[in-house]
Every structure is written in structure tokens, then in C-alpha cells.
Write an enzyme that holds these catalytic residues in place. Structure first.
Site, PDB file in Angstrom:
ATOM      1  N   ALA A 150       0.779  -1.350  -0.014  1.00 51.68           N
ATOM      2  CA  ALA A 150      -0.027  -0.065  -0.159  1.00 51.68           C
ATOM      3  C   ALA A 150       1.042   1.172   0.159  1.00 51.68           C
ATOM      4  CB  ALA A 150      -0.965  -0.052   1.390  1.00 51.68           C
ATOM      5  N   GLY A 178      -0.322  -5.325   0.566  1.00 49.96           N
ATOM      6  CA  GLY A 178      -1.601  -5.048  -0.298  1.00 49.96           C
ATOM      7  C   GLY A 178      -1.497  -5.810  -1.603  1.00 49.96           C
ATOM      8  N   GLU A 188      -1.983  -9.462  -1.129  1.00 51.73           N
ATOM      9  CA  GLU A 188      -3.511  -9.446  -0.930  1.00 51.73           C
ATOM     10  C   GLU A 188      -4.098  -9.626  -2.213  1.00 51.73           C
ATOM     11  OE1 GLU A 188      -4.631  -7.681   3.254  1.00 51.73           O
ATOM     12  OE2 GLU A 188      -3.263  -6.543   2.235  1.00 51.73           O
TER      13      GLU A 188
END
Length: 259
Positions: free
Chosen positions: A65, A111, A114
Site C-alpha cells: 500500500a 496489499g 493480498e
């Protein structure tokens, strides 16, 4: 025009490239918003049969992120950020009735890991690295990482990666079952496209049924066996199932139309 994504089309496969190479393709609010819109279009556009998500450049799929957006967040804002990402992007990818495959080039951290795990499966280049390093920031994954990592590689291995924040390389990811293939970087897109092109020849409603039933394994509100029985039965009313049986008996390739 999109600020952070570039799109290309290849024989009914949409290739979504996260295009922030100077930031190693880190996820920020713009990426999340634009991804959400593109995934909505995937649901609605009949020309798109499958999707590949990748990152620009040779270094990173998505390196995490954008930490600069974390400054000054409180509990409420942090929760809203995770909720927005999970609902607007990651859950929509996981439950998309068309196959979404991650072509992981380089770093897939935080992220990025993910995002790769929200896809239905993953193809990795030999220089790929995976990890959930959020503990190094005093945080945990917020886009479904604790759940999907555990589902994909098992509790013991997931716990270790979540708690140490360590990275694993592509071959370890293959051994853990996190990725389906490891290929040289220059072959990553051709390999991933060869898989989507094979899937694109199959019956779209049957593909959608496979995705829905397999996802039900991890949904405690669903009885996956019952769902499988129902989908299996429903497909017998489709033109594609009749075409599939006819083509098999006539010893020819079926021509599926998604109805």
C-alpha cells in the site's frame, strides 16, 4: 483516461496493468477506485471472458500500500480504508464469475500479496517475492490477507509469515501452493495468457459455477455440497450443456455461447 491503470485486450482476455512504476505500483486511493470501476466493467462487458492482473515494469507486481496515505489516520479512518478496499475491489475480484488470474512479476508485498490472493490463482515470474510485512508498521493486513493466506497455504505457514513479516521467493510460494506456476520473467505473460485462452474455450456458465462452488468452501454461511448439487442441476437447462454433450458424441470441439 485512467491515472494508475493501463488496459489491453487480447482475445477476450482483459489485461489490467497497475501502472505506477516509480512507486513500485503501490496501491493508493486512486488505484483502488480505478480497479473498482474496471472490475465492475468486467462483470458487465460480455466481450470480456477472463482477466489478468499484473504490474508494470520488471521489479514489482504491487509492492504494497502507499504508506504516505497512512499518515494521520485514526482507528475510524483505518477501518474505513480496509472496508472500502475489501468491498470495492478484493471481494469483487474473488467473487467475479469470470476467471481473474494474477501474473506476479517481482514484489507482491502487503496489499500486493493480498491483491494476488484475491485473484482465482497466480502465475509468478522467477523473481517474484511474496510477503505480508504489515507487522513492521505495527499493523496487520487489512485487505483480506490474514484470511486468504491461511486458506491458501495453511495456518502454520500463514501464522509464521504474518508474524515475522518475512518474504518468500517464487519457488517457496510454489512449494506452499500459493502460486500455480513459476516461469522466467519474459515468459510470464505468454504463460498466463495460454491459461486464460484455454479457459476461454470452456462454457462460461460452467466456469462461473466452478468459481462460485469453490469459493463456498470458505464461506461458513454456505453449504458448498448443496450449492454444487444445485449448480450442477441448473446447468442441464443451458444450451451450452446440450452443446457440450452433442459435441462430445459427435467427436468435435464444442462451441459454447454462455447461455
Amino acid at each position: 483516461f485512467m491515472e494508475s491503470l493501463s488496459l489491453s485486450f487480447h482475445n477476450h482476455t482483459l489485461i489490467i496493468t497497475i501502472n505506477r512504476p516509480d512507486k513500485l505500483n503501490a496501491l493508493n486511493k486512486t488505484v483502488i477506485k480505478e480497479l473498482s470501476g474496471v472490475i465492475d466493467d468486467v462483470y458487465n462487458n460480455v466481450e470480456i471472458k477472463s482477466v489478468i492482473i499484473t504490474g508494470s515494469g520488471a521489479k514489482a507486481f504491487v509492492a504494497g500500500a502507499d504508506i504516505s496515505e497512512f499518515a494521520g489516520l485514526d482507528a475510524k479512518a483505518g477501518k474505513a480504508m480496509a472496508e472500502n478496499g475489501q468491498m470495492q475491489v478484493f471481494n469483487k475480484i474473488e467473487h467475479c464469475f469470470k476467471p481473474v488470474i494474477a501474473a506476479v512479476n517481482g514484489f507482491a508485498l502487503g496489499g500486493g500479496c493480498e491483491l494476488a490472493m484475491a485473484c482465482h490463482f497466480r502465475v509468478a515470474s522467477s523473481n517474484a517475492k511474496f510477503g505480508q510485512p504489515e507487522v513492521n508498521l505495527g499493523l496487520i493486513p487489512g485487505y483480506g490477507g490474514t484470511q486468504r493466506l491461511t486458506q491458501l497455504i495453511g495456518k502454520g505457514r500463514a501464522m509464521e509469515l504474518l508474524m515475522t513479516g518475512s518474504m518468500i521467493d517464487a519457488n517457496t510460494a510454489l512449494q506452499y501452493g500459493l502460486v500455480n506456476y513459476v516461469v522466467p520473467q519474459e515468459e510470464l505473460m505468454s504463460k498466463t495468457l495460454s491459461v486464460t485462452e484455454l479457459i476461454n474455450t470452456k462454457a462460461p456458465l460452467a466456469i462461473a459455477g466452478c468459481i462460485k462452488a469453490a469459493n463456498a468452501v470458505f464461506d461458513e454461511n454456505e453449504n458448498g455440497y448443496e450449492m454444487e448439487i444445485n449448480i450442477f442441476g441448473e446447468l442441464f437447462d443451458t444450451a451450452d450443456a446440450k452443446e457440450g454433450a452433442t459435441a462430445f458424441l459427435e467427436k468435435r470441439q464444442p462451441l459454447f455461447k454462455g447461455c
